[in-house]
Design a protein around this motif. Structure first.
Motif, mmCIF file in Angstrom:
data_model
loop_
_atom_site.group_PDB
_atom_site.id
_atom_site.type_symbol
_atom_site.label_atom_id
_atom_site.label_comp_id
_atom_site.label_asym_id
_atom_site.label_seq_id
_atom_site.Cartn_x
_atom_site.Cartn_y
_atom_site.Cartn_z
ATOM 1 N N SER A 1 48.586 -9.655 0.345
ATOM 2 C CA SER A 1 47.591 -8.978 0.743
ATOM 3 C C SER A 1 47.346 -9.320 2.459
ATOM 4 C CB SER A 1 46.281 -9.100 0.020
ATOM 5 O OG SER A 1 45.762 -10.582 0.209
ATOM 6 N N SER A 2 48.357 -8.578 3.085
ATOM 7 C CA SER A 2 48.192 -8.906 4.773
ATOM 8 C C SER A 2 47.439 -7.848 5.428
ATOM 9 C CB SER A 2 49.568 -9.105 5.350
ATOM 10 O OG SER A 2 49.297 -9.005 6.587
ATOM 11 N N GLN A 3 46.798 -8.052 6.315
ATOM 12 C CA GLN A 3 46.279 -6.849 7.103
ATOM 13 C C GLN A 3 47.240 -6.406 7.841
ATOM 14 O OE1 GLN A 3 43.435 -9.241 9.571
ATOM 15 N NE2 GLN A 3 41.890 -9.485 7.830
ATOM 16 N N ASP A 4 48.311 -7.027 8.319
ATOM 17 C CA ASP A 4 49.135 -6.558 9.175
ATOM 18 C C ASP A 4 50.707 -6.271 8.312
ATOM 19 O OD1 ASP A 4 47.825 -8.202 11.595
ATOM 20 O OD2 ASP A 4 48.838 -6.321 12.146
ATOM 21 N N TRP B 1 54.728 9.087 7.369
ATOM 22 C CA TRP B 1 55.954 9.718 7.259
ATOM 23 C C TRP B 1 55.653 11.295 7.641
ATOM 24 C CZ3 TRP B 1 56.618 14.146 4.501
ATOM 25 C CH2 TRP B 1 57.970 14.959 4.377
ATOM 26 N N VAL B 2 56.563 11.781 8.332
ATOM 27 C CA VAL B 2 56.498 13.324 8.613
ATOM 28 C C VAL B 2 57.580 14.024 8.725
ATOM 29 C CG1 VAL B 2 54.367 12.978 10.065
ATOM 30 C CG2 VAL B 2 56.671 12.779 11.302
ATOM 31 N N ASP B 3 57.529 15.351 8.526
ATOM 32 C CA ASP B 3 58.822 15.953 8.279
ATOM 33 C C ASP B 3 59.667 16.022 9.496
ATOM 34 O OD1 ASP B 3 59.458 17.667 6.137
ATOM 35 O OD2 ASP B 3 57.579 18.863 6.371
ATOM 36 N N ILE C 1 59.421 -1.152 7.510
ATOM 37 C CA ILE C 1 58.981 -1.281 6.059
ATOM 38 C C ILE C 1 57.637 -1.853 5.881
ATOM 39 C CG2 ILE C 1 61.509 -2.278 5.284
ATOM 40 C CD1 ILE C 1 60.395 -5.128 5.364
ATOM 41 N N ALA C 2 56.957 -2.139 7.083
ATOM 42 C CA ALA C 2 55.659 -2.712 6.763
ATOM 43 C C ALA C 2 55.099 -2.793 8.427
ATOM 44 C CB ALA C 2 55.401 -4.027 6.418
ATOM 45 N N ASP C 3 53.793 -2.511 8.482
ATOM 46 C CA ASP C 3 53.425 -2.608 9.970
ATOM 47 C C ASP C 3 53.765 -3.963 10.650
ATOM 48 O OD1 ASP C 3 51.791 -0.662 8.782
ATOM 49 O OD2 ASP C 3 49.674 -1.765 9.035
ATOM 50 N N GLY C 4 53.815 -3.748 12.023
ATOM 51 C CA GLY C 4 54.094 -5.071 12.852
ATOM 52 C C GLY C 4 54.371 -4.626 14.175
ATOM 53 N N ILE C 5 54.737 -5.841 14.809
ATOM 54 C CA ILE C 5 55.071 -5.328 16.364
ATOM 55 C C ILE C 5 56.608 -5.588 16.659
ATOM 56 C CG2 ILE C 5 54.524 -6.561 18.492
ATOM 57 C CD1 ILE C 5 51.796 -7.339 17.261
ATOM 58 N N VAL C 6 57.120 -4.571 17.470
ATOM 59 C CA VAL C 6 58.460 -4.754 17.659
ATOM 60 C C VAL C 6 58.927 -5.854 18.721
ATOM 61 C CG1 VAL C 6 60.635 -3.361 18.899
ATOM 62 C CG2 VAL C 6 58.493 -2.271 17.383
ATOM 63 N N ASN D 1 53.552 1.413 12.412
ATOM 64 C CA ASN D 1 53.094 1.134 11.192
ATOM 65 C C ASN D 1 54.059 1.347 10.116
ATOM 66 O OD1 ASN D 1 50.585 1.483 12.064
ATOM 67 N ND2 ASN D 1 50.639 3.619 12.763
ATOM 68 N N LYS D 2 53.983 0.992 8.797
ATOM 69 C CA LYS D 2 54.706 1.041 7.622
ATOM 70 C C LYS D 2 55.016 2.521 7.625
ATOM 71 C CE LYS D 2 54.398 0.617 2.750
ATOM 72 N NZ LYS D 2 53.397 0.343 1.540
#
Ligand SMILES: [Zn+2]
Length: 382
Positions: free
Chosen positions: A21-24, A45-47, A101-106, A157-158
């Motif tokens: 249960s991470s916020q990020d 996800w978008v088309d 695969i999950a939220d984060g920072i590049v 975002n994930k």
């Protein structure tokens, strides 16, 4: 009767539950490619990402099978030497969309001196934290990219499209995915030794029970038994094997234990854990890591001329008993490729204490489950 015992619980096995249960960081990350068999399209996800909705949930568009999983493996591309593979390989045509695969920072997007091919690296904070300081972080690495559409310091975002797959310098079109887990005492570390089995993280649906066989048990020297165990399974999330040895009174035989050996290593020759093995035996240039205090790897003199320090598991000389012998465990090359149906890992435990009336072998799986098998007369085991 097999029973989980406190010894097993006390082993420092790394588990994904530590980052629930991470916020990020979502504790149920999605697979990185378009179309994992059991998943709906990820949030975000978008088309126009280039992954048609029709691919999702179809068995003919899937991230599986993998061509290599985490851990020791034979390398067909290097004349069947073996190395330690610190990620999973997902074969896929060049240009397949990759999703975070999950939220984060590049942290990395493109070429980097520490990696052989372009990659994206995303940093994911631990649950409830907004910094790596004092606690460490998780990182996902997506390697051998053809192109990337994110840039350093960008928040993703994930499920967000980040780039497209490419081909490794050996000519194999695939995505190599790694998860790195920096320890709290070295919280900015993101070295190879921090890599953990990615299937701790990704949803993995195979619930089959691995088969465990005792191939050879030599008790001719009663207080120094040698035990060879093979695990065979269609699953690709085997993370460890542990032996419990009982004497004639069905008491657990005390093993050298989780104490430091003469070289400063924590050695318990009754277990092999993929993540811990990698953490202990991968070189890292850091004063915080024991290799540095030794000046060199303690096995260095025994390595052949083709030894690669960041591989640290090299069977140029397969008959040399010192090669691949770590923690008293000899690791035979794991046999698996995309055309075989079973993963097979054989371990020989060399530095055990006996006598052994009964032996239990436990196999750990990234899904958190275990399987077990017995050798000898275990009938009176409580
Ligand atoms: Zn790989």
């Amino acid at each position: 009767m097999l029973k989980p015992i406190s010894l097993l619980l006390s082993l420092p096995l790394l588990t994904w539950s530590t980052i629930a249960s991470s916020q990020d960081f979502d504790q149920t990350p999605n697979w990185p490619l378009c179309g994992h068999i059991s998943e709906a399209p990820p949030t975000g996800w978008v088309d126009t990402d280039g992954c048609p909705k029709e691919r999702w949930g179809r068995s003919d568009y899937t991230d599986l099978p993998l061509s290599s999983t985490f851990g020791p493996r034979q390398k067909a591309s290097s004349g069947y030497r073996y190395d330690y593979h610190r990620g999973i390989d997902i074969p896929t045509p060049i240009g397949t969309p990759i999703f975070a695969i999950a939220d984060g920072i590049v942290k990395i997007a493109g070429n980097h001196s520490a990696y052989s091919d372009p990659l994206i690296q995303i940093r994911h904070y631990r649950p409830g934290y907004s910094s790596c300081k004092n606690v460490g972080c998780y990182y996902s690495n997506y390697l051998h990219l053809n192109s990337w559409i994110v840039s350093v310091k960008q928040r993703v975002n994930k499920g967000e499209l980040i780039g497209y797959t490419g081909v490794s310098n050996s000519g194999f079109a695939h995505l190599h995915l790694e998860i790195r887990n920096s320890p709290s005492f070295d919280y900015y570390s993101v070295w190879q030794r921090d890599a953990i089995h990615p299937l701790h993280v990704l949803p993995y649906s195979d619930t089959s029970v691995p088969s465990i066989s005792f191939d050879a048990v030599n008790t001719s020297i009663p207080n120094s038994p040698v035990v060879q165990v093979t695990v065979t399974t269609p699953r690709l999330d085997v993370t460890g094997i542990v032996l419990l040895i009982y004497d004639e009174a069905y008491q657990l035989v005390n093993q050298p234990g989780n104490i430091s050996d003469a070289l400063g290593y924590k050695v318990n020759p009754t277990w092999f854990d993929m993540d811990i093995w990698n953490f202990q035996y991968t070189h890292k240039n850091s004063s915080r890591f024991p290799w540095e205090s030794f000046g060199e790897c303690p096995y260095h003199d025994e390595h052949g001329s083709n030894y690669e320090p960041n591989v640290h598991l090299d069977e140029q000389a397969p008959d040399d008993s010192h090669v691949g012998l770590f923690n008293g465990v000899k690791i035979a090359p794991a046999r698996y490729n995309a055309r075989t149906t079973n993963y097979s890992l054989s371990l020989t435990f060399n530095e055990l204490n006996g006598p052994a009336q009964c032996i239990e072998a436990y196999v750990f799986l990234a899904a958190g489950k275990t399987a077990s098998e017995q050798w000898g007369d275990c009938s009176a085991l409580k």
